[in-house]
Design a protein around this motif. Structure first.
Motif, PDB file in Angstrom:
ATOM      1  N   ASN A 166       0.839  -1.194   0.000  1.00 34.20           N
ATOM      2  CA  ASN A 166       0.000   0.000   0.000  1.00 34.20           C
ATOM      3  C   ASN A 166       0.874   1.244   0.000  1.00 34.20           C
ATOM      4  N   SER A 167       0.625   2.121  -0.964  1.00 36.73           N
ATOM      5  CA  SER A 167       1.323   3.404  -0.988  1.00 36.73           C
ATOM      6  C   SER A 167       0.602   4.385  -0.086  1.00 36.73           C
ATOM      7  N   LEU A 168       1.336   5.011   0.829  1.00 36.24           N
ATOM      8  CA  LEU A 168       0.734   6.014   1.697  1.00 36.24           C
ATOM      9  C   LEU A 168       0.313   7.244   0.898  1.00 36.24           C
ATOM     10  N   TYR A 169       1.166   7.690   0.011  1.00 37.06           N
ATOM     11  CA  TYR A 169       0.819   8.905  -0.727  1.00 37.06           C
ATOM     12  C   TYR A 169       0.273   8.578  -2.106  1.00 37.06           C
ATOM     13  N   ILE A 210       1.920  -6.193   5.643  1.00 39.41           N
ATOM     14  CA  ILE A 210       1.618  -4.904   5.021  1.00 39.41           C
ATOM     15  C   ILE A 210       2.935  -4.281   4.599  1.00 39.41           C
ATOM     16  N   TRP A 211       3.062  -4.132   3.275  1.00 40.59           N
ATOM     17  CA  TRP A 211       4.282  -3.584   2.680  1.00 40.59           C
ATOM     18  C   TRP A 211       3.997  -2.113   2.369  1.00 40.59           C
ATOM     19  N   SER A 212       4.366  -1.258   3.310  1.00 39.79           N
ATOM     20  CA  SER A 212       4.091   0.174   3.185  1.00 39.79           C
ATOM     21  C   SER A 212       5.146   0.845   2.309  1.00 39.79           C
ATOM     22  N   ASP A 213       4.719   1.894   1.593  1.00 45.08           N
ATOM     23  CA  ASP A 213       5.620   2.608   0.685  1.00 45.08           C
ATOM     24  C   ASP A 213       5.077   4.030   0.498  1.00 45.08           C
ATOM     25  N   GLY A 214       5.800   4.843  -0.249  1.00 40.33           N
ATOM     26  CA  GLY A 214       5.345   6.192  -0.557  1.00 40.33           C
ATOM     27  C   GLY A 214       5.325   7.114   0.644  1.00 40.33           C
ATOM     28  N   ASP A 215       6.263   6.918   1.551  1.00 38.05           N
ATOM     29  CA  ASP A 215       6.252   7.630   2.833  1.00 38.05           C
ATOM     30  C   ASP A 215       7.185   8.827   2.897  1.00 38.05           C
ATOM     31  N   TRP A 216       8.070   8.973   1.927  1.00 35.80           N
ATOM     32  CA  TRP A 216       9.273   9.788   2.096  1.00 35.80           C
ATOM     33  C   TRP A 216       9.047  11.294   2.069  1.00 35.80           C
ATOM     34  N   ASP A 246       9.345  -1.109   7.111  1.00 35.33           N
ATOM     35  CA  ASP A 246       9.868   0.073   7.804  1.00 35.33           C
ATOM     36  C   ASP A 246       9.555   1.390   7.110  1.00 35.33           C
ATOM     37  N   ARG A 247       8.669   1.399   6.123  1.00 32.52           N
ATOM     38  CA  ARG A 247       8.416   2.621   5.354  1.00 32.52           C
ATOM     39  C   ARG A 247       7.138   3.304   5.863  1.00 32.52           C
ATOM     40  N   TRP A 248       7.295   3.993   6.982  1.00 34.99           N
ATOM     41  CA  TRP A 248       6.147   4.611   7.646  1.00 34.99           C
ATOM     42  C   TRP A 248       6.312   6.101   7.842  1.00 34.99           C
ATOM     43  N   GLY A 249       7.295   6.704   7.198  1.00 37.62           N
ATOM     44  CA  GLY A 249       7.508   8.134   7.289  1.00 37.62           C
ATOM     45  C   GLY A 249       8.944   8.474   6.964  1.00 37.62           C
ATOM     46  N   ALA A 250       9.178   9.706   6.568  1.00 40.54           N
ATOM     47  CA  ALA A 250      10.537  10.134   6.235  1.00 40.54           C
ATOM     48  C   ALA A 250      11.457   9.886   7.427  1.00 40.54           C
ATOM     49  N   GLY A 251      12.552   9.186   7.177  1.00 42.98           N
ATOM     50  CA  GLY A 251      13.510   8.880   8.233  1.00 42.98           C
ATOM     51  C   GLY A 251      13.258   7.589   8.974  1.00 42.98           C
ATOM     52  N   CYS A 252      12.159   6.893   8.673  1.00 40.13           N
ATOM     53  CA  CYS A 252      11.849   5.631   9.374  1.00 40.13           C
ATOM     54  C   CYS A 252      12.588   4.431   8.779  1.00 40.13           C
TER      55      CYS A 252
END
Length: 447
Positions: A166-169, A210-216, A246-252
């Protein structure tokens, strides 16, 4: 054996509740199924599969970045009418040949233990009937079908674990663009689109990963990541089994979350102290389908096997991506790679599945040899064919009870010690054919 530092365990239903902060969430043990699985299949599929040009970032390269990619501009100009919009591709995303049973058979044949499908990429189109993505989803448009649900049922019927990307953005969602314009001091997109959709997706499909992405572009505080993860670990229907990256926000990345991706195609080079995963794609230039891909741009099977072996020896999982076509077929060359991996694992999987890193991960005398371990056995995986009939391993400590076998070969191998306290010379037989050009020695009663 060197102590294995990854936090991996079955999560108890009586475990203490997690609070929405990283110190608490990062302390959650990783469900044991994930580390034991070692191999997964990644599937990038969506509206971007229709143009099948450039990559899954086609829309952004055409109309998002400045200046636009001239190749993408020319592709549209030469193949579509002047008024054509990217959203028009959704009507051509038919998936008419999509057979989830066939896909699941291919993934099962690869030896993979889990499958991760794109539920939503950065373009925002959901591969299920999201109530928060009206008319921009696979039920209202395109296939008019619940792709996430149909594939999930077939995957689970084969006892494979099912995960969702799932892409966050979303590149062009107006609420997101407005929040971005306000330096993410507002959260209209998160409140009204992202989080309701994520909660609905988890409750409806119960993904085990849950493979998170689009967080940066924004910090985790904008995405409300810790609140979501606390709910996921405490109260969701998959709270005991779900795994996150680990892709839950910039710097995560490489710092917070379940296991670490760090970056696409990440390889640490040495044994890390935290569980990690390497995601990579058979097509080295794209994750989504490209109709203009060339053979020399694809990883061949020996390269895939070597990459898998190195990843597992360093304690990682290997997530290998394929990009189906918009009509719902897996290109034959991708199927060939997946089945080839399965054929190699049919002989050598004992050294891969549920293995652990050994105290030494690799030695290179005449050829590269990578080590894994399981119980009292050590596995030495040769990722190249020895040029001589003997192989020296300097690291293992042998005894009179030590035994050496070759996986897939019927008889024990002859060996002799090199030093009184370690090392051995192994007499190799004529090595049988290996689809991955890699062979595994099993060493018992060694240290």
């Amino acid at each position: 054996m060197l102590p294995f530092l990854f936090l991996v365990a079955a999560v108890s239903r009586t475990a203490a509740r997690y609070t929405p902060d990283w110190s608490s969430l990062d302390a959650r043990p990783l469900p044991s199924w994930y580390d034991e699985a070692k191999l997964g299949v990644f599937v990038h599929w969506g509206v971007f599969s229709v143009p099948g040009f450039d990559s899954e970032w086609f829309w952004w390269h055409w109309q998002g970045q400045e200046p636009p990619d001239p190749k993408c501009v020319s592709y549209i100009k030469n193949n579509y009418p002047p008024e054509f919009k990217y959203t028009d591709f959704a009507g051509q995303f038919h998936a008419q040949f999509f057979d989830p049973e066939e896909w699941a058979d291919i993934f099962k044949a690869s030896g993979a233990k889990y499958v991760v499908l794109t539920a939503k990429h950065h373009e925002g189109f959901t591969n299920w009937g999201s109530p928060n993505s009206w008319n921009w989803n696979s039920v209202d448009a395109g296939p008019h079908r619940d792709l996430v649900g149909d594939l999930g049922e077939a995957i689970r019927n084969r006892s494979l674990h099912y995960g969702l990307y799932n892409s966050l953005y979303e590149w062009f969602h107006p609420l997101y663009l407005n929040d971005k314009k306000n330096d993410f001091k507002t959260k209209e997109f998160v409140t009204h689109k992202l989080l309701p959709e994520l909660y609905n997706m988890v409750v409806r499909y119960q993904p085990e990963l849950i493979w998170s992405d689009g967080d940066w572009e924004a910090p985790d505080t904008y995405w409300n990541s810790t609140d979501f993860l606390a709910w996921l670990y405490n109260d969701s229907p998959v709270k005991d089994t779900v795994v996150t990256n680990d892709r839950w926000g910039a710097g995560c990345a490489c710092k917070h979350g379940g296991y670490y991706n760090c970056q696409d195609k990440y390889s640490p080079g040495q044994l890390p102290s935290h569980k990690w995963e390497k995601c990579t794609s058979v097509d080295t230039l794209s994750w989504g389908y490209r109709r203009n891909m060339k053979l020399q741009e694809l990883m061949d099977l020996p390269t895939v096997i070597k990459d898998l072996v190195i990843t597992v020896a360093l304690g990682g999982n290997y997530l290998l991506n394929v990009g189906p076509t918009s009509d719902g077929t897996i290109p034959t060359v991708f199927e060939e790679r997946l089945r080839g991996v399965g054929a190699w694992l049919a002989v050598n999987g004992e050294a891969i599945f549920a293995s652990r890193p050994w105290r030494v991960q690799m030695e290179n005398t005449t050829i590269p040899v990578w080590f894994t371990s399981k119980g009292s056995s050590i596995y030495a995986i040769m990722t190249a064919k020895p040029v001589e009939t003997t192989l020296q391993l300097l690291t293992p400590k042998t005894s009179a009870r030590s035994k050496v076998t070759l996986l897939g070969y019927s008889f024990p191998l002859s060996w002799s010690p090199i030093y009184p306290n370690g090392g051995l010379t192994i007499l190799l037989p004529e090595l049988p054919y290996s689809p991955g050009h890699a062979w595994t020695l099993k060493l018992d009663n060694v240290q």
